[in-house]
Design a protein around this motif. Sequence first.
Motif, PDB file in Angstrom:
ATOM      1  N   LEU A 239     -15.810 -42.496  17.821  1.00 21.76           N
ATOM      2  CA  LEU A 239     -15.612 -41.383  18.739  1.00 21.76           C
ATOM      3  C   LEU A 239     -14.116 -41.133  18.831  1.00 21.76           C
ATOM      4  CD1 LEU A 239     -18.193 -42.462  21.474  1.00 21.76           C
ATOM      5  CD2 LEU A 239     -18.552 -41.046  19.436  1.00 21.76           C
ATOM      6  N   ARG A 240     -13.673 -40.036  18.225  1.00 19.60           N
ATOM      7  CA  ARG A 240     -12.244 -39.823  18.017  1.00 19.60           C
ATOM      8  C   ARG A 240     -11.532 -39.248  19.234  1.00 19.60           C
ATOM      9  NH1 ARG A 240     -11.010 -36.224  14.726  1.00 19.60           N
ATOM     10  NH2 ARG A 240      -9.057 -37.154  14.050  1.00 19.60           N
ATOM     11  N   ASN A 241     -12.268 -39.032  20.307  1.00 21.58           N
ATOM     12  CA  ASN A 241     -11.645 -38.494  21.509  1.00 21.58           C
ATOM     13  C   ASN A 241     -12.355 -39.046  22.740  1.00 21.58           C
ATOM     14  OD1 ASN A 241      -9.871 -36.582  22.986  1.00 21.58           O
ATOM     15  ND2 ASN A 241     -11.805 -35.624  23.554  1.00 21.58           N
ATOM     16  N   CYS A 242     -11.583 -39.394  23.742  1.00 21.03           N
ATOM     17  CA  CYS A 242     -12.157 -39.766  25.043  1.00 21.03           C
ATOM     18  C   CYS A 242     -12.067 -38.556  25.965  1.00 21.03           C
ATOM     19  CB  CYS A 242     -11.406 -40.943  25.659  1.00 21.03           C
ATOM     20  SG  CYS A 242     -11.979 -41.326  27.343  1.00 21.03           S
ATOM     21  N   PRO A 243     -13.198 -38.012  26.414  1.00 21.05           N
ATOM     22  CA  PRO A 243     -13.158 -36.824  27.271  1.00 21.05           C
ATOM     23  C   PRO A 243     -12.506 -37.095  28.627  1.00 21.05           C
ATOM     24  CG  PRO A 243     -15.365 -37.187  26.371  1.00 21.05           C
ATOM     25  CD  PRO A 243     -14.571 -38.417  26.097  1.00 21.05           C
ATOM     26  N   PHE A 244     -12.356 -38.365  28.970  1.00 26.21           N
ATOM     27  CA  PHE A 244     -11.835 -38.731  30.292  1.00 26.21           C
ATOM     28  C   PHE A 244     -10.507 -39.473  30.182  1.00 26.21           C
ATOM     29  CE2 PHE A 244     -16.512 -39.473  30.003  1.00 26.21           C
ATOM     30  CZ  PHE A 244     -16.903 -38.232  30.487  1.00 26.21           C
ATOM     31  N   HIS A 245      -9.737 -39.136  29.163  1.00 26.43           N
ATOM     32  CA  HIS A 245      -8.539 -39.899  28.812  1.00 26.43           C
ATOM     33  C   HIS A 245      -7.549 -40.012  29.966  1.00 26.43           C
ATOM     34  CE1 HIS A 245      -5.164 -41.444  26.522  1.00 26.43           C
ATOM     35  NE2 HIS A 245      -4.440 -40.424  26.901  1.00 26.43           N
ATOM     36  N   ARG A 246      -7.280 -38.927  30.660  1.00 28.92           N
ATOM     37  CA  ARG A 246      -6.255 -38.950  31.702  1.00 28.92           C
ATOM     38  C   ARG A 246      -6.639 -39.877  32.843  1.00 28.92           C
ATOM     39  NH1 ARG A 246      -2.244 -35.082  31.717  1.00 28.92           N
ATOM     40  NH2 ARG A 246      -2.147 -35.116  33.993  1.00 28.92           N
ATOM     41  N   VAL A 247      -7.906 -39.901  33.193  1.00 25.56           N
ATOM     42  CA  VAL A 247      -8.363 -40.802  34.251  1.00 25.56           C
ATOM     43  C   VAL A 247      -8.451 -42.232  33.727  1.00 25.56           C
ATOM     44  CG1 VAL A 247     -10.239 -41.305  35.868  1.00 25.56           C
ATOM     45  CG2 VAL A 247      -9.612 -38.944  35.393  1.00 25.56           C
ATOM     46  N   ALA A 248      -8.850 -42.383  32.467  1.00 31.27           N
ATOM     47  CA  ALA A 248      -9.022 -43.721  31.892  1.00 31.27           C
ATOM     48  C   ALA A 248      -7.722 -44.503  31.852  1.00 31.27           C
ATOM     49  CB  ALA A 248      -9.608 -43.604  30.486  1.00 31.27           C
ATOM     50  N   ARG A 249      -6.599 -43.821  31.728  1.00 31.40           N
ATOM     51  CA  ARG A 249      -5.328 -44.532  31.590  1.00 31.40           C
ATOM     52  C   ARG A 249      -5.063 -45.465  32.764  1.00 31.40           C
ATOM     53  NH1 ARG A 249      -0.994 -39.922  30.136  1.00 31.40           N
ATOM     54  NH2 ARG A 249      -2.024 -39.003  31.951  1.00 31.40           N
ATOM     55  N   ASN A 250      -5.488 -45.078  33.962  1.00 31.13           N
ATOM     56  CA  ASN A 250      -5.236 -45.887  35.153  1.00 31.13           C
ATOM     57  C   ASN A 250      -6.494 -46.561  35.699  1.00 31.13           C
ATOM     58  OD1 ASN A 250      -2.420 -45.217  35.330  1.00 31.13           O
ATOM     59  ND2 ASN A 250      -3.020 -43.200  36.099  1.00 31.13           N
ATOM     60  N   HIS A 251      -7.637 -46.273  35.101  1.00 34.40           N
ATOM     61  CA  HIS A 251      -8.901 -46.841  35.576  1.00 34.40           C
ATOM     62  C   HIS A 251      -9.747 -47.222  34.364  1.00 34.40           C
ATOM     63  CE1 HIS A 251      -7.906 -45.256  39.614  1.00 34.40           C
ATOM     64  NE2 HIS A 251      -7.537 -44.175  38.971  1.00 34.40           N
ATOM     65  N   LEU A 252      -9.158 -48.017  33.481  1.00 37.41           N
ATOM     66  CA  LEU A 252      -9.750 -48.253  32.164  1.00 37.41           C
ATOM     67  C   LEU A 252     -11.128 -48.908  32.251  1.00 37.41           C
ATOM     68  CD1 LEU A 252      -8.996 -47.821  29.200  1.00 37.41           C
ATOM     69  CD2 LEU A 252      -8.126 -50.167  29.156  1.00 37.41           C
ATOM     70  N   GLU A 253     -11.263 -49.933  33.067  1.00 35.60           N
ATOM     71  CA  GLU A 253     -12.528 -50.677  33.114  1.00 35.60           C
ATOM     72  C   GLU A 253     -13.689 -49.785  33.540  1.00 35.60           C
ATOM     73  OE1 GLU A 253     -14.666 -54.435  35.420  1.00 35.60           O
ATOM     74  OE2 GLU A 253     -12.588 -53.893  35.886  1.00 35.60           O
ATOM     75  N   VAL A 254     -13.492 -49.033  34.612  1.00 39.18           N
ATOM     76  CA  VAL A 254     -14.570 -48.188  35.123  1.00 39.18           C
ATOM     77  C   VAL A 254     -14.911 -47.086  34.130  1.00 39.18           C
ATOM     78  CG1 VAL A 254     -15.259 -46.580  36.940  1.00 39.18           C
ATOM     79  CG2 VAL A 254     -14.043 -48.681  37.530  1.00 39.18           C
ATOM     80  N   VAL A 255     -13.898 -46.403  33.601  1.00 41.19           N
ATOM     81  CA  VAL A 255     -14.144 -45.275  32.707  1.00 41.19           C
ATOM     82  C   VAL A 255     -14.770 -45.734  31.399  1.00 41.19           C
ATOM     83  CG1 VAL A 255     -13.093 -43.370  31.436  1.00 41.19           C
ATOM     84  CG2 VAL A 255     -12.351 -43.870  33.775  1.00 41.19           C
ATOM     85  N   CYS A 256     -14.315 -46.865  30.863  1.00 38.71           N
ATOM     86  CA  CYS A 256     -14.927 -47.371  29.631  1.00 38.71           C
ATOM     87  C   CYS A 256     -16.391 -47.733  29.864  1.00 38.71           C
ATOM     88  CB  CYS A 256     -14.156 -48.584  29.105  1.00 38.71           C
ATOM     89  SG  CYS A 256     -12.580 -48.162  28.315  1.00 38.71           S
ATOM     90  N   GLY A 257     -16.674 -48.297  31.019  1.00 44.29           N
ATOM     91  CA  GLY A 257     -18.057 -48.600  31.342  1.00 44.29           C
ATOM     92  C   GLY A 257     -18.906 -47.347  31.449  1.00 44.29           C
ATOM     93  N   LEU A 258     -18.339 -46.292  32.027  1.00 47.09           N
ATOM     94  CA  LEU A 258     -19.064 -45.022  32.121  1.00 47.09           C
ATOM     95  C   LEU A 258     -19.277 -44.419  30.736  1.00 47.09           C
ATOM     96  CD1 LEU A 258     -17.355 -43.362  35.219  1.00 47.09           C
ATOM     97  CD2 LEU A 258     -19.693 -44.212  35.068  1.00 47.09           C
ATOM     98  N   ASN A 259     -18.267 -44.494  29.888  1.00 44.93           N
ATOM     99  CA  ASN A 259     -18.424 -44.007  28.520  1.00 44.93           C
ATOM    100  C   ASN A 259     -19.565 -44.738  27.813  1.00 44.93           C
ATOM    101  OD1 ASN A 259     -16.584 -41.889  27.842  1.00 44.93           O
ATOM    102  ND2 ASN A 259     -14.888 -43.327  27.983  1.00 44.93           N
ATOM    103  N   LEU A 260     -19.599 -46.045  27.968  1.00 46.57           N
ATOM    104  CA  LEU A 260     -20.634 -46.834  27.310  1.00 46.57           C
ATOM    105  C   LEU A 260     -22.018 -46.414  27.788  1.00 46.57           C
ATOM    106  CD1 LEU A 260     -21.429 -49.166  25.443  1.00 46.57           C
ATOM    107  CD2 LEU A 260     -21.147 -50.724  27.393  1.00 46.57           C
ATOM    108  N   ARG A 261     -22.203 -46.261  29.092  1.00 51.43           N
ATOM    109  CA  ARG A 261     -23.506 -45.889  29.625  1.00 51.43           C
ATOM    110  C   ARG A 261     -23.879 -44.460  29.222  1.00 51.43           C
ATOM    111  NH1 ARG A 261     -27.170 -49.074  30.548  1.00 51.43           N
ATOM    112  NH2 ARG A 261     -27.964 -48.207  32.511  1.00 51.43           N
ATOM    113  N   LEU A 262     -22.901 -43.577  29.201  1.00 53.60           N
ATOM    114  CA  LEU A 262     -23.162 -42.199  28.795  1.00 53.60           C
ATOM    115  C   LEU A 262     -23.627 -42.150  27.334  1.00 53.60           C
ATOM    116  CD1 LEU A 262     -23.044 -39.176  29.469  1.00 53.60           C
ATOM    117  CD2 LEU A 262     -20.632 -39.201  28.838  1.00 53.60           C
ATOM    118  N   VAL A 263     -22.940 -42.883  26.474  1.00 56.33           N
ATOM    119  CA  VAL A 263     -23.319 -42.904  25.061  1.00 56.33           C
ATOM    120  C   VAL A 263     -24.682 -43.573  24.888  1.00 56.33           C
ATOM    121  CG1 VAL A 263     -22.702 -43.808  22.786  1.00 56.33           C
ATOM    122  CG2 VAL A 263     -20.934 -42.809  24.257  1.00 56.33           C
ATOM    123  N   GLU A 264     -24.949 -44.623  25.641  1.00 52.62           N
ATOM    124  CA  GLU A 264     -26.265 -45.251  25.590  1.00 52.62           C
ATOM    125  C   GLU A 264     -27.359 -44.268  26.011  1.00 52.62           C
ATOM    126  OE1 GLU A 264     -25.149 -49.958  26.389  1.00 52.62           O
ATOM    127  OE2 GLU A 264     -25.661 -48.643  28.081  1.00 52.62           O
TER     128      GLU A 264
END
Length: 231
Positions: free
Chosen positions: A167-192
């Motif tokens: 996945l060559r782009n994170c749609p939530f990049h700006r928020v992920a920079r300061n909240h990496l754990e939560v946003v990465c977890g949301l990305n994982l669940r969304l993709v699942e």
Amino acid sequence: MSASGSAAPNALAALSNLDDPLRRRLYDFVAESDTPVSREQAAAAVDIGRTLAAYHLDKLADAELLTVSYQRPAGRGGPGAGRPAKLYTRATTEMSVSVPPRDYELLARLLVSSVEHDTSGVVRAAVNEAALDAGKRAAADAGGDLLAALRGCGYLPQIDADGRVDLRNCPFHRVARNHLEVVCGLNLRLVEGVIAGSGRSGARAELAPEPGRCCVVLHDAAPVTSDSRPA
């Protein structure tokens, strides 16, 4: 870059470049490429002449939607090697325009902060479930096409011969920079959720962060119902 106030006209002018269908096709081709794109490659991809491709690519670069670099062809150097080729890549600068002004990023940060401060885990579980459901809906809207659903979510997926999808782009990049754990977890669940909604039972998603990409990769995603590039 999030545009508001006096910045909005500049961002609006830049984004208006994508209203031109040909210019949008060139931008999409460059954005989907893993490596810098030459004028010749871009022209061939959209079936136009090199001169016309160069004109539109330079306009996109002037609008800061693409970045420019120069490189000599492999194996050529020194006197007589010719001028370096002009190459284009997708700009990392973010642009958004809201009229009247809105600040959805602030809302996202507040919600993510609420998840981080929830010691019970109830809020995090509810948000993760909502992300799973959103992925399933995205897959349904895409007619069960896994890659189309991921593109619709803004991930810019690219599949290789082994069925791995980066996945060559994170749609939530700006928020992920300061909240990496939560946003990465949301990305994982969304993709699942996208996987579940597409009926691709053999596919699986995992966290595998790499610079410049989403933190999630998919495995065993082949066969697919469309290629890795948008039509």
